[in-house]
Structures are given as structure tokens and as C-alpha cells.
Design an enzyme around this catalytic site. Structure first.
Site, mmCIF file in Angstrom:
data_model
loop_
_atom_site.group_PDB
_atom_site.id
_atom_site.type_symbol
_atom_site.label_atom_id
_atom_site.label_comp_id
_atom_site.label_asym_id
_atom_site.label_seq_id
_atom_site.Cartn_x
_atom_site.Cartn_y
_atom_site.Cartn_z
ATOM 1 N N GLY A 158 -40.668 -52.608 -8.852
ATOM 2 C CA GLY A 158 -41.310 -53.830 -8.369
ATOM 3 C C GLY A 158 -42.157 -54.449 -9.455
ATOM 4 O O GLY A 158 -41.724 -54.645 -10.601
ATOM 5 N N GLY A 159 -43.416 -54.739 -9.104
ATOM 6 C CA GLY A 159 -44.317 -55.416 -10.026
ATOM 7 C C GLY A 159 -44.551 -54.662 -11.316
ATOM 8 O O GLY A 159 -44.910 -55.263 -12.331
ATOM 9 N N GLY A 167 -19.099 -66.256 -40.266
ATOM 10 C CA GLY A 167 -20.432 -66.600 -39.792
ATOM 11 C C GLY A 167 -21.362 -65.403 -39.841
ATOM 12 O O GLY A 167 -22.577 -65.555 -40.035
ATOM 13 N N ALA A 168 -20.802 -64.214 -39.669
ATOM 14 C CA ALA A 168 -21.645 -63.015 -39.681
ATOM 15 C C ALA A 168 -22.263 -62.803 -41.064
ATOM 16 O O ALA A 168 -23.366 -62.274 -41.187
ATOM 17 C CB ALA A 168 -20.820 -61.797 -39.260
HETATM 18 C C1 HXC Z 1 -49.365 -47.477 -1.703
HETATM 19 C C2 HXC Z 1 -47.982 -45.763 -2.322
HETATM 20 C C3 HXC Z 1 -47.074 -46.673 -2.876
HETATM 21 C C4 HXC Z 1 -47.402 -48.036 -2.819
HETATM 22 C C5 HXC Z 1 -46.282 -44.713 -3.153
HETATM 23 N N1 HXC Z 1 -47.450 -44.564 -2.497
HETATM 24 N N2 HXC Z 1 -46.034 -45.986 -3.404
HETATM 25 N N3 HXC Z 1 -49.109 -46.166 -1.743
HETATM 26 N N4 HXC Z 1 -48.537 -48.403 -2.246
HETATM 27 N N5 HXC Z 1 -46.602 -48.959 -3.377
HETATM 28 C C6 HXC Z 1 -48.061 -43.301 -2.075
HETATM 29 C C7 HXC Z 1 -47.302 -42.637 -0.948
HETATM 30 O O1 HXC Z 1 -47.723 -43.131 0.276
HETATM 31 C C8 HXC Z 1 -47.683 -41.180 -1.146
HETATM 32 O O2 HXC Z 1 -48.972 -40.980 -0.643
HETATM 33 C C9 HXC Z 1 -47.793 -41.066 -2.642
HETATM 34 O O3 HXC Z 1 -47.978 -42.388 -3.139
HETATM 35 C C10 HXC Z 1 -46.551 -40.475 -3.273
HETATM 36 O O4 HXC Z 1 -45.412 -41.188 -2.797
HETATM 37 P P1 HXC Z 1 -44.091 -40.445 -2.298
HETATM 38 O O5 HXC Z 1 -43.285 -41.458 -1.594
HETATM 39 O O6 HXC Z 1 -44.461 -39.207 -1.549
HETATM 40 O O7 HXC Z 1 -43.438 -40.020 -3.678
HETATM 41 P P2 HXC Z 1 -41.910 -39.953 -4.065
HETATM 42 O O8 HXC Z 1 -41.145 -39.284 -2.973
HETATM 43 O O9 HXC Z 1 -41.867 -39.356 -5.423
HETATM 44 O O10 HXC Z 1 -41.413 -41.469 -4.132
HETATM 45 C C11 HXC Z 1 -41.897 -42.356 -5.094
HETATM 46 C C12 HXC Z 1 -41.495 -43.804 -4.756
HETATM 47 C C13 HXC Z 1 -41.897 -44.139 -3.316
HETATM 48 C C14 HXC Z 1 -39.978 -43.962 -4.922
HETATM 49 C C15 HXC Z 1 -42.160 -44.711 -5.795
HETATM 50 O O11 HXC Z 1 -43.274 -43.759 -3.128
HETATM 51 C C16 HXC Z 1 -41.740 -45.580 -2.980
HETATM 52 O O12 HXC Z 1 -40.641 -46.030 -2.727
HETATM 53 N N6 HXC Z 1 -42.887 -46.275 -2.901
HETATM 54 C C17 HXC Z 1 -42.884 -47.676 -2.514
HETATM 55 C C18 HXC Z 1 -42.281 -48.541 -3.605
HETATM 56 C C19 HXC Z 1 -42.427 -49.983 -3.314
HETATM 57 O O13 HXC Z 1 -41.761 -50.542 -2.422
HETATM 58 N N7 HXC Z 1 -43.425 -50.620 -3.959
HETATM 59 C C20 HXC Z 1 -43.800 -51.976 -3.719
HETATM 60 C C21 HXC Z 1 -42.877 -52.815 -4.574
HETATM 61 S S1 HXC Z 1 -43.198 -54.501 -4.292
HETATM 62 P P3 HXC Z 1 -49.479 -39.557 -0.116
HETATM 63 O O14 HXC Z 1 -50.822 -39.831 0.441
HETATM 64 O O15 HXC Z 1 -48.480 -39.104 0.887
HETATM 65 O O16 HXC Z 1 -49.517 -38.676 -1.327
HETATM 66 C C22 HXC Z 1 -43.985 -54.949 -5.663
HETATM 67 C C23 HXC Z 1 -44.159 -56.428 -5.744
HETATM 68 C C24 HXC Z 1 -45.079 -56.806 -6.853
HETATM 69 O O17 HXC Z 1 -44.329 -54.159 -6.485
HETATM 70 C C25 HXC Z 1 -44.553 -57.998 -7.556
HETATM 71 C C26 HXC Z 1 -45.544 -58.493 -8.570
HETATM 72 C C27 HXC Z 1 -44.886 -59.380 -9.553
#
Ligand code: HXC
Length: 510
Positions: free
Chosen positions: A169-170, A404-405
Site C-alpha cells: 500500500g502506502g 543508434g546504439a
Molecule cells: C494497523 C496493522 C496493520 C495496519 C498489520 N497490523 N497491518 N495494524 N494497520 N495496516 C497489525 C495486525 O493487526 C497485528 O497486530 C500485527 O500488525 C501483525 O500483523 P499480522 O497480520 O499478524 O502479521 P502477518 O500475518 O505477518 O501479516 C502481515 C500483513 C498483514 C500481510 C502485512 O498484517 C496485512 O495484510 N495487513 C494489512 C495490510 C493493508 O491492507 N494495509 C493498508 C494498505 S492501504 P497484533 O496486535 O495482532 O500483533 C494503504 C493506503 C495508503 O496503505 C496509501 C497512501 C498513498
């Protein structure tokens, strides 16, 4: 007073534990180091000065006011790499998955601004789940603040990103705007949208690794400039890279003591080129034999491998090497090679690093795949990059320089300062066969005549003397004296002072 000191130490200890022992253990189980362990390996021992260890997020939605962890998921500060100042941030996956809140973003921006103020590189280590979902639009704002600093610092201080876990994502766009991205095999992945979204939108089923693993980005997309086996190797290699770079665009490239004689004769280069002009040879051998102590840091070795880019040193000072690689696709220029080398040349030019170009190029890659993919615009990027570069440019044509290269590869016509050719070089508008088929089209059925015409063309045009007679190459040099001649050329260029016409900025064909 003792109580106060102990209280501070206790707070520090709590901050250092990030998301706690269980999450740290989980991080280690995945084969990853923690944010702080990475910092220790990257920086000289004891040099790390941390900023904002006690910063907490300000979010109260979703009961977040009850979940505050000092540092808020990113460790920031500065330290040294072999005694030279660098600023660093390292995302802490054990704290809310390293996700980005406004407070977390402000910590990164503080480091970026301090680095820009003090003219020192920024190294970012990524291991994070993207925007902190609970913070919503504040997280988007925080990302944009970071992007803005990336852009303002581009070409001013080197910016390096190391991806050591998820980067989604971001999180992907800040690395994308830095000078180099490196990844770790098997534990890191980068993508704009993950496998679940991909499945929903396009119905494709892919794993994290298939979608954005280190191998994908280092070999296929070209997003990453290299992939390393593990966290430790990656950080050791980043230290090596930093040693080649000036700390900012105000500096000349670093020089360190060299014990390699500048006039070292390399006899084996006299037999590097095979007798058959279509037989490949390894251009990396030339680079490592010419560079001081054979030390060469290659950028993007697995992507666009038909061109080699990387840093080495001559007389102890960093130079950028760009070279066609006859071992891959005969060293032809295609989209990937042009994009890769253009970006490298521009990096060198931003940071005052002289460019040494070794040329053995049969031309541009033909075909619909290339044309549909925009070869014209991508090839023009490399042409543009070499042409606009004002750093010292020394070129050696080792074998083919066709069409050209020939123009593109840091030729005299694009302000190459010193252009050499080896005696076997073939500098021509095209290879003999193609040229004869066009000029003598009416004789095409007569094999004997065509063979004679081809030999005649080879004798008269497939050599470096036509170009040398016109001053397009400055001298024809012995392969064994290449190191000596290139070093001498660079010595004369230390005082080079060329400026492009005043403009807001150019309009490179993106
Ligand atoms: C808040 C988050 C988080 C997030 C993970 N966590 N991502 N908390 N915001 N984006 C937290 C989880 O709740 C968890 O908390 C801990 O981090 C570890 O995550 P897990 O899922 O247990 O780890 P893992 O299985 O290794 O998976 C990693 C992951 C997954 C693939 C990154 O966490 C995931 O899919 N996260 C969401 C990704 C996402 O959709 N992000 C937003 C993108 S949108 P606990 O308390 O259980 O330890 C974006 C837009 C911005 O970024 C654009 C700007 C230009």
C-alpha cells in the site's frame, strides 16, 4: 536523582522492547531481525543516536488511546557508516505491524529534514503493513508528507531503501522515489495491492512471493536494485554501497587509499575478445580487472542483464561503470537495459560520480514486443541521460558499436570527454551483413558476390579507424593499457566544469 535516572532507564527499556517479547520472538521465527537489531548491524558500533523514542500516536478511535507503544512503530535517528554520517529509520513490525500513523510519519519526516539540512544520506528499512487502518486519512496525510520530502531530497542527498518484510500500500511509494531499493529473498515483498485484492479485482490467484517477492522485483519488474539472502547480508552490502557514495550533491565522490597501481598493465585483456565477433565474452571480467582491487558493487544484476551498471574505484575514487554485456542477448539495448542504465547514469550525474562506459553493442532490440512496449521512449531515456550528464565521461569501445546504439553509449557526440576504442573495434552504421543486403540489394541472389561485398565492407568499415580519422574516437588503445589510459583520462577531467543551459528542469522522456 537516582530514582529519576532509573525511571528514565526503565522507560527507555520499555521503548526498546517495541511490541513485546512474544512479537519479537515471532519476528525471529520468520527469519527477520528486529528494527533495532538491523540498526545495530547497519551502523558503526555505538554510533546510533536515537530520536523520538517516546513519541506516541494521538489516535483515540477504535480504542487506540488504550494502546500506545513508545516509538509508535518506527525507530529513527542517525549514526555513522565507516565514520560517515547517515540518517536512518527502521520500521518496527512488532508495533502495530509497523503501520504508519501520523506520529510515525512525523518521525520519519524529521529524519528526512535533518538529513537534507546536514547533507547526509537517508537509509530507510521497511517492514510494515501500510497505512495504520485506525488512523484513516491522517495516515494518508503522513505518507504524502514523507513523499514530499523524498522528492525535495532527490538528487540532493542519496536515499536508499531496504525492504526486509512486507511493504504494501502506502509504504511502496516512498522507496520508489528513493535512489535504490534492495530486498531480502523469501522474507520481503512489495506490492501496491495484496493477493486478496488482486483475487477480487482480477480473479488472479497469486502468493505474496509471486506477486511482489524479491526475485520478482530484482529480475522481472526492475523495481528492486538487488536481492540479498538474509537481513545480515543485506545490511553488510548497504554499508559497502554507502562507502562508494558522496554524502550529498555538494561533495565530490569519496576517495580512499588505494594500493592498486594506476598504471597496472592487464595483459589478459589482449585476449579477452574472441576471434569470432559473434562469440560472447564476459564484460564483467573487464570491469573487475580495470577497477581498483577488483572491487565492483553491481546495481540490478538480475534485471536487464544485457547492460551492467555499478560502482567501482579508480585511483581510490568512486566511478560508475556502465557496460554492455555480450553474454546476455549479445549486449543489445532493449527497454529494460535502457531504463536501468538511464537511471544509473542520472544517479551518477546527480552526485558528481564520473562515468566510465565500456561499449560492445550490436544495436537496439528489434520486435513487436519492444516497439509496443515503447522502446523508442525508453531507449531515448538512456540517450538523454548520457547527453545531459556533465560529470567526467570516459568511453572505451571494446568491440561492436553499431547504429543508434553507438550514439547512445556515451559517444563523442553526446559530450563524451575522452573516447577510446580497442584496435578490433567495429564502429559502423550496422553490421556488414545488414549493410550489404541494403546497399547491394540487386546482387542478393548471387551468394559469391554478396560474400565478397561483405568481406569488402568488413575490411573497409568494420574497424575503429574510420571513426578515428574523423576524431570521433580520440585514440585507439591497447586493451592491456585500458586501466592506465582511463585513469589518466579521469585525472585530466578532475577540473571539468560544464553546465547545461539554465532551465527549470528538463523533460526527459519518462
Ligand atoms: C494497523 C496493522 C496493520 C495496519 C498489520 N497490523 N497491518 N495494524 N494497520 N495496516 C497489525 C495486525 O493487526 C497485528 O497486530 C500485527 O500488525 C501483525 O500483523 P499480522 O497480520 O499478524 O502479521 P502477518 O500475518 O505477518 O501479516 C502481515 C500483513 C498483514 C500481510 C502485512 O498484517 C496485512 O495484510 N495487513 C494489512 C495490510 C493493508 O491492507 N494495509 C493498508 C494498505 S492501504 P497484533 O496486535 O495482532 O500483533 C494503504 C493506503 C495508503 O496503505 C496509501 C497512501 C498513498
Amino acid at each position: 536523582m537516582q530514582d529519576v535516572i532509573e525511571a528514565l532507564e526503565a522507560r527507555r527499556q520499555q521503548a526498546r522492547m517495541g511490541g513485546g517479547e512474544t512479537r519479537i520472538a515471532r519476528q525471529h521465527e520468520k527469519g527477520k531481525l528486529t528494527a533495532r537489531e538491523r540498526m545495530e548491524l547497519l551502523l558503526d558500533e555505538g554510533s546510533f543516536e536515537e530520536f523520538d523514542m517516546f513519541v506516541e500516536h494521538q489516535c483515540s478511535d477504535f480504542d487506540m488511546d488504550e494502546q500506545k507503544i513508545p516509538g509508535d512503530g518506527v525507530v529513527t535517528g542517525h549514526g555513522t557508516v565507516n565514520g560517515r554520517l547517515v540518517y536512518v529509520f527502521s520500521k518496527d513490525f512488532t508495533v502495530f505491524g509497523g503501520s504508519l500513523s501520523m506520529a510515525h510519519a512525523q518521525k520519519i519526516v524529521k529524519v528526512q529534514q535533518a538529513a537534507a539540512r546536514t547533507s547526509a544520506p537517508v537509509i530507510g528499512i521497511f517492514d510494515a503493513g501500510g497505512a495504520r487502518i485506525q488512523e484513516g486519512v491522517d495516515s494518508l496525510a503522513g505518507y504524502a508528507d514523507i513523499f514530499m520530502e523524498n522528492v525535495l531530497s532527490s538528487g540532493v542527498i542519496p536515499q536508499i531503501s531496504v525492504i526486509m518484510g512486507p511493504c504494501a500500500g502506502g509504504d511502496v511509494y516512498s522507496p520508489a522515489m528513493t535512489d535504490f531499493i534492495f530486498m531480502v529473498k523469501d522474507t520481503s515483498y512489495m506490492y501496491v495491492t495484496g493477493p486478496d485484492v488482486v483475487k477480487t479485482v482480477t480473479n488472479e490467484e497469486v502468493t505474496h512471493e509471486e506477486l511482489g517477492g524479491a526475485r520478482v522485483h530484482a529480475a522481472k519488474s526492475g523495481v528492486a536494485d538487488g536481492a540479498f539472502e538474509n537481513d545480515i547480508e543485506a545490511l553488510v552490502q548497504i554499508r559497502r554501497l554507502v562507502d562508494f557514495l558522496p554524502l550529498s550533491n555538494k561533495e565530490t565522490p569519496p576517495t580512499r587509499p588505494s594500493f592498486d597501481a594506476p598504471d597496472r598493465v592487464i595483459s589478459s585483456l589482449d585476449t579477452l575478445i574472441p576471434d569470432n565477433p559473434n562469440t560472447p565474452y564476459d564484460m564483467k571480467e573487464l570491469i573487475t580487472k580495470v577497477a581498483d582491487e577488483g572491487d565492483f558493487f553491481e546495481i540490478s544484476p538480475a534485471f536487464g542483464a544485457n547492460i551492467i551498471c555499478g560502482f567501482g574505484r579508480l585511483e581510490g575514487t568512486s566511478v560508475g561503470f556502465v557496460a554492455n554485456q555480450p553474454m546476455t542477448l549479445a549486449g543489445v539495448l532493449d527497454i529494460d537495459a535502457s531504463r536501468k542504465a538511464a537511471r544509473f547514469v542520472r544517479f551518477c550525474d546527480c552526485f558528481n560520480i564520473p562515468i566510465v562506459t565500456f561499449v560492445d553493442v550490436p544495436g537496439f532490440m528489434p520486435g513487436t514486443k519492444q516497439e509496443y512496449g515503447g522502446l523508442i521512449k525508453h531507449g531515448a531515456k538512456l540517450l538523454f541521460a548520457f547527453a545531459e550528464a556533465t560529470v567526467p565521461k570516459v568511453t572505451v569501445i571494446t568491440r561492436k558499436a553499431y547504429g543508434g546504439a553507438y550514439d547512445v553509449m556515451s559517444s563523442k557526440h553526446l559530450r563524451g570527454d575522452i573516447n577510446y576504442a580497442w584496435p578490433n573495434a567495429e564502429i559502423a552504421v550496422m553490421g556488414a551483413k545488414g549493410a550489404v543486403e541494403i546497399i547491394f540489394r540487386s546482387e542478393l541472389g548471387d551468394e559469391e558476390k554478396i560474400a565478397a561485398r561483405t568481406r569488402e565492407y568488413e575490411d573497409n568499415f568494420a574497424n575503429p579507424y574510420v571513426a578515428a580519422r574523423k576524431g570521433y574516437v580520440d585514440d585507439i588503445i591497447m586493451p592491456h593499457s585500458t586501466r592506465k589510459r582511463v585513469i589518466r583520462a579521469l585525472r585530466t577531467l578532475r577540473s571539468k566544469d560544464v553546465k547545461n543551459p539554465a532551465k527549470k528542469h528538463d523533460n526527459i522522456p519518462l
